[in-house]
Design a protein around this motif. Structure first.
Motif, PDB file in Angstrom:
ATOM      1  N   UNK A 284       0.783  -1.196  -0.033  1.00 58.71           N
ATOM      2  CA  UNK A 284      -0.029   0.015   0.031  1.00 58.71           C
ATOM      3  C   UNK A 284       0.847   1.142   0.155  1.00 58.71           C
ATOM      4  N   UNK A 285       2.010   1.204   0.750  1.00 58.81           N
ATOM      5  CA  UNK A 285       2.699   2.370   0.855  1.00 58.81           C
ATOM      6  C   UNK A 285       3.543   2.744  -0.417  1.00 58.81           C
ATOM      7  N   UNK A 286       4.198   2.193  -1.122  1.00 54.34           N
ATOM      8  CA  UNK A 286       5.136   2.445  -2.274  1.00 54.34           C
ATOM      9  C   UNK A 286       4.161   2.904  -3.248  1.00 54.34           C
ATOM     10  N   UNK A 287       3.215   2.315  -3.830  1.00 54.04           N
ATOM     11  CA  UNK A 287       2.489   2.923  -4.931  1.00 54.04           C
ATOM     12  C   UNK A 287       2.048   4.300  -4.781  1.00 54.04           C
TER      13      UNK A 287
ATOM     14  N   UNK B 268       3.447   6.590  -2.401  1.00 48.46           N
ATOM     15  CA  UNK B 268       4.505   7.495  -2.277  1.00 48.46           C
ATOM     16  C   UNK B 268       5.205   7.584  -3.575  1.00 48.46           C
ATOM     17  N   UNK B 269       5.130   6.491  -4.620  1.00 49.67           N
ATOM     18  CA  UNK B 269       5.806   6.940  -5.737  1.00 49.67           C
ATOM     19  C   UNK B 269       4.958   7.630  -6.777  1.00 49.67           C
ATOM     20  N   UNK B 270       3.762   7.588  -6.421  1.00 46.51           N
ATOM     21  CA  UNK B 270       2.607   8.392  -7.175  1.00 46.51           C
ATOM     22  C   UNK B 270       2.652   9.769  -6.929  1.00 46.51           C
ATOM     23  N   UNK B 271       2.735  10.095  -5.747  1.00 43.83           N
ATOM     24  CA  UNK B 271       3.192  11.498  -4.996  1.00 43.83           C
ATOM     25  C   UNK B 271       4.249  12.067  -5.676  1.00 43.83           C
ATOM     26  N   UNK B 272       5.375  11.333  -5.817  1.00 42.32           N
ATOM     27  CA  UNK B 272       6.566  11.739  -6.165  1.00 42.32           C
ATOM     28  C   UNK B 272       6.629  12.033  -7.755  1.00 42.32           C
ATOM     29  N   UNK B 273       5.641  11.120  -8.296  1.00 40.17           N
ATOM     30  CA  UNK B 273       5.275  11.313  -9.908  1.00 40.17           C
ATOM     31  C   UNK B 273       4.632  12.529 -10.195  1.00 40.17           C
ATOM     32  N   UNK B 274       3.851  13.092  -9.187  1.00 42.11           N
ATOM     33  CA  UNK B 274       3.003  13.980  -9.429  1.00 42.11           C
ATOM     34  C   UNK B 274       3.543  15.403  -8.841  1.00 42.11           C
ATOM     35  N   UNK B 275       5.040  15.301  -8.263  1.00 40.17           N
ATOM     36  CA  UNK B 275       5.552  16.420  -7.736  1.00 40.17           C
ATOM     37  C   UNK B 275       5.787  17.633  -8.690  1.00 40.17           C
ATOM     38  N   UNK B 276       5.642  18.877  -8.333  1.00 42.53           N
ATOM     39  CA  UNK B 276       5.916  20.045  -9.122  1.00 42.53           C
ATOM     40  C   UNK B 276       7.046  20.894  -8.694  1.00 42.53           C
ATOM     41  N   UNK B 277       7.086  20.702  -7.608  1.00 40.09           N
ATOM     42  CA  UNK B 277       8.420  21.893  -6.901  1.00 40.09           C
ATOM     43  C   UNK B 277       9.272  21.309  -6.172  1.00 40.09           C
TER      44      UNK B 277
ATOM     45  N   UNK C 248      12.924  -2.322  -5.052  1.00 41.90           N
ATOM     46  CA  UNK C 248      12.247  -1.241  -4.520  1.00 41.90           C
ATOM     47  C   UNK C 248      13.064   0.098  -4.578  1.00 41.90           C
ATOM     48  N   UNK C 249      14.368  -0.116  -4.108  1.00 37.35           N
ATOM     49  CA  UNK C 249      15.325   1.181  -4.277  1.00 37.35           C
ATOM     50  C   UNK C 249      15.466   1.462  -5.651  1.00 37.35           C
ATOM     51  N   UNK C 250      15.658   0.634  -6.573  1.00 34.60           N
ATOM     52  CA  UNK C 250      15.625   1.130  -7.954  1.00 34.60           C
ATOM     53  C   UNK C 250      14.444   1.664  -8.239  1.00 34.60           C
ATOM     54  N   UNK C 251      13.155   1.418  -8.016  1.00 39.59           N
ATOM     55  CA  UNK C 251      11.730   2.155  -8.333  1.00 39.59           C
ATOM     56  C   UNK C 251      12.064   3.430  -7.842  1.00 39.59           C
ATOM     57  N   UNK C 252      12.556   3.646  -6.671  1.00 40.05           N
ATOM     58  CA  UNK C 252      12.605   4.995  -6.003  1.00 40.05           C
ATOM     59  C   UNK C 252      13.625   5.792  -6.768  1.00 40.05           C
ATOM     60  N   UNK C 253      14.759   5.111  -6.882  1.00 40.63           N
ATOM     61  CA  UNK C 253      15.731   5.908  -7.850  1.00 40.63           C
ATOM     62  C   UNK C 253      15.232   6.626  -8.985  1.00 40.63           C
ATOM     63  N   UNK C 254      14.320   5.556  -9.738  1.00 37.65           N
ATOM     64  CA  UNK C 254      13.930   6.020 -11.047  1.00 37.65           C
ATOM     65  C   UNK C 254      12.721   7.390 -10.788  1.00 37.65           C
ATOM     66  N   UNK C 255      12.176   6.947  -9.670  1.00 40.55           N
ATOM     67  CA  UNK C 255      11.047   8.043  -9.543  1.00 40.55           C
ATOM     68  C   UNK C 255      11.447   9.503  -9.126  1.00 40.55           C
ATOM     69  N   UNK C 256      12.610   9.443  -8.378  1.00 46.92           N
ATOM     70  CA  UNK C 256      13.539  10.466  -7.978  1.00 46.92           C
ATOM     71  C   UNK C 256      14.100  11.386  -9.243  1.00 46.92           C
TER      72      UNK C 256
END
Length: 408
Positions: free
Chosen positions: A28-31, A33-42, A56-64
């Motif tokens: 529940x958490x990772x989707x 969190x990653x969706x929030x990062x994908x929608x970040x504007x600033x 999971x770490x590589x998914x976070x790396x890609x999102x960042x």
């Protein structure tokens, strides 16, 4: 970073008008969190104890990296003990995209052994655009995914919108501007200018090694003293101070139903034996004890009566209560308390076993000799650790290949 006595800082303000969503395990958490990062504007700010270079770490790396490529300011802080190694490529790709990578208190190991075990950055925070925040006990690693890993940890986080996000943002920026501890940060006197998102009152509270050393424990004890009907504490590493144990026993003796949910087995060898030294003491006061058996339990949550709850990074053990840098939110909201109660009730019904005095058996000579010794050693451990030579932690900014080598 001395542990000498300081006058405790007054508790922070409760912020009304928040919306909270309980998130259970990585599924529940990772989707979210990653969706929030994908929608970040600033802006994206992350603090985590553990970031592993796994799926999971590589998914976070890609999102960042994708966020940084869109022009979002991205700040990532990991703990030097909890996240000890990365490949140069992993960090270089982050830095090359413009992600600001920080390592809290990095140290090279001695003969392959990590030595910076005390006073760790144990917080788990994510703040996106100053409008949405996540806080809890879930790290960025695949072992928080219960469905894909038989040993995946049972854990919780919470997604927050509303005025209290301003407190988390103010703190996270202050920690980045200093040495990473955030020890000199103060709650803003005025309520952050945020639109109301819900009905929950929320208090953001920290534990540090300056004048917030007892802040999280103090909020637990205050709520336990005021409990009228029910207390449920679900904590991965339960070995609190004598004062909190006394409050629990007093609550049970005045008729409050007190339930303690702990791990049947622990990923830390000393943790479960330490908790078991308390069983007889608590059972005599009619505290209900259940052990979670299916997987490692990593949660740090509690419920009191119908409308009080807490969730965050702080365990109730000597490391979290006396040495680590921690962050919790405390919540007054019937809807959120009901969500957490439903989750814990389902957990107890399916995967827990009841502990009673008969199961503990008779105390043999070895138990009589070693368990009291273990109890007192562990209770005094934080004070002894505080006598060790203290050092000023540093926040290493990774900006070059040389920094990459220092960070790994």
């Amino acid at each position: 970073m001395s542990l000498r006595w300081r006058r405790p800082r007054p508790p922070g303000p409760w912020r009304p008008g928040n919306r909270l969503q309980l998130l259970e395990n990585g599924e529940q958490f990772f989707p979210r969190a990653f969706a929030a990062i994908a929608g970040a504007r600033s802006e994206v700010i992350i603090e985590t104890f553990i970031l592993f270079e796994d799926r999971v770490g590589r998914d976070l790396q890609r999102a960042l990296i994708q966020a940084a490529n869109r022009g979002v300011r991205v700040e990532l802080t990991v703990d030097g003990y909890g996240s000890p190694t990365f490949s140069p490529e992993f960090l270089s790709e982050l830095v090359g995209a413009g992600v600001r990578v920080h390592v809290f208190d990095p140290h090279r190991g001695v003969l392959g052994v990590r030595v910076n075990v005390f006073r760790r950055l144990h917080r788990k925070l994510l703040i996106v655009d100053g409008t949405r925040a996540f806080i809890g006990g879930i790290n960025y690693s695949v072992d928080h995914c219960a469905e894909s890993d038989p040993q995946g940890k049972q854990d919780y986080s919470v997604e927050i919108e509303g005025p209290v996000v301003g407190d988390l943002l103010s703190f996270a920026r202050a920690a980045l501007a200093g040495d990473g501890t955030g020890e000199r940060w103060r709650h803003p006197a005025a309520e952050p200018e945020r639109e109301r998102a819900g009905d929950a009152e929320v208090l953001f509270e920290l534990r540090d090694n300056r004048d917030r050393r007892t802040s999280i424990e103090r909020e637990y004890r205050r709520a336990i003293r005021e409990a009228k009907r029910e207390i449920v504490i679900a904590n991965a590493y339960f070995f609190p101070g004598w004062g909190l144990l006394r409050e629990l026993r007093r609550a049970a003796r005045r008729g409050v139903k007190v339930t303690l949910l702990v791990a049947a087995e622990s990923d830390t060898p000393i943790a479960h034996p330490a908790t078991r030294t308390l069983y007889r003491h608590l059972l005599r006061a009619h505290v209900d004890i259940v052990e979670y058996c299916e997987r490692p339990f990593h949660g740090k949550v509690a419920l009191i009566d119908e409308d009080w709850a807490t969730i965050g990074s702080s365990n109730l053990d000597p490391l979290s209560l006396s040495l680590n840098l921690e962050a919790n939110v405390f919540v007054r909201d019937k809807a959120f308390a009901a969500m957490l109660r439903e989750s814990l009730t389902a957990l107890r019904q399916r995967q827990c076993r009841q502990v009673d005095a008969k199961q503990l058996g008779r105390r043999g000579f070895w138990f009589t000799l070693t368990r009291p010794l273990l109890f007192h050693v562990l209770r005094r451990f934080p004070r002894w650790a505080g006598l060790l030579p203290a050092h000023t932690p540093r926040l290493l900014r990774v900006t070059s290949p040389v920094d990459v080598e220092q960070a790994t």
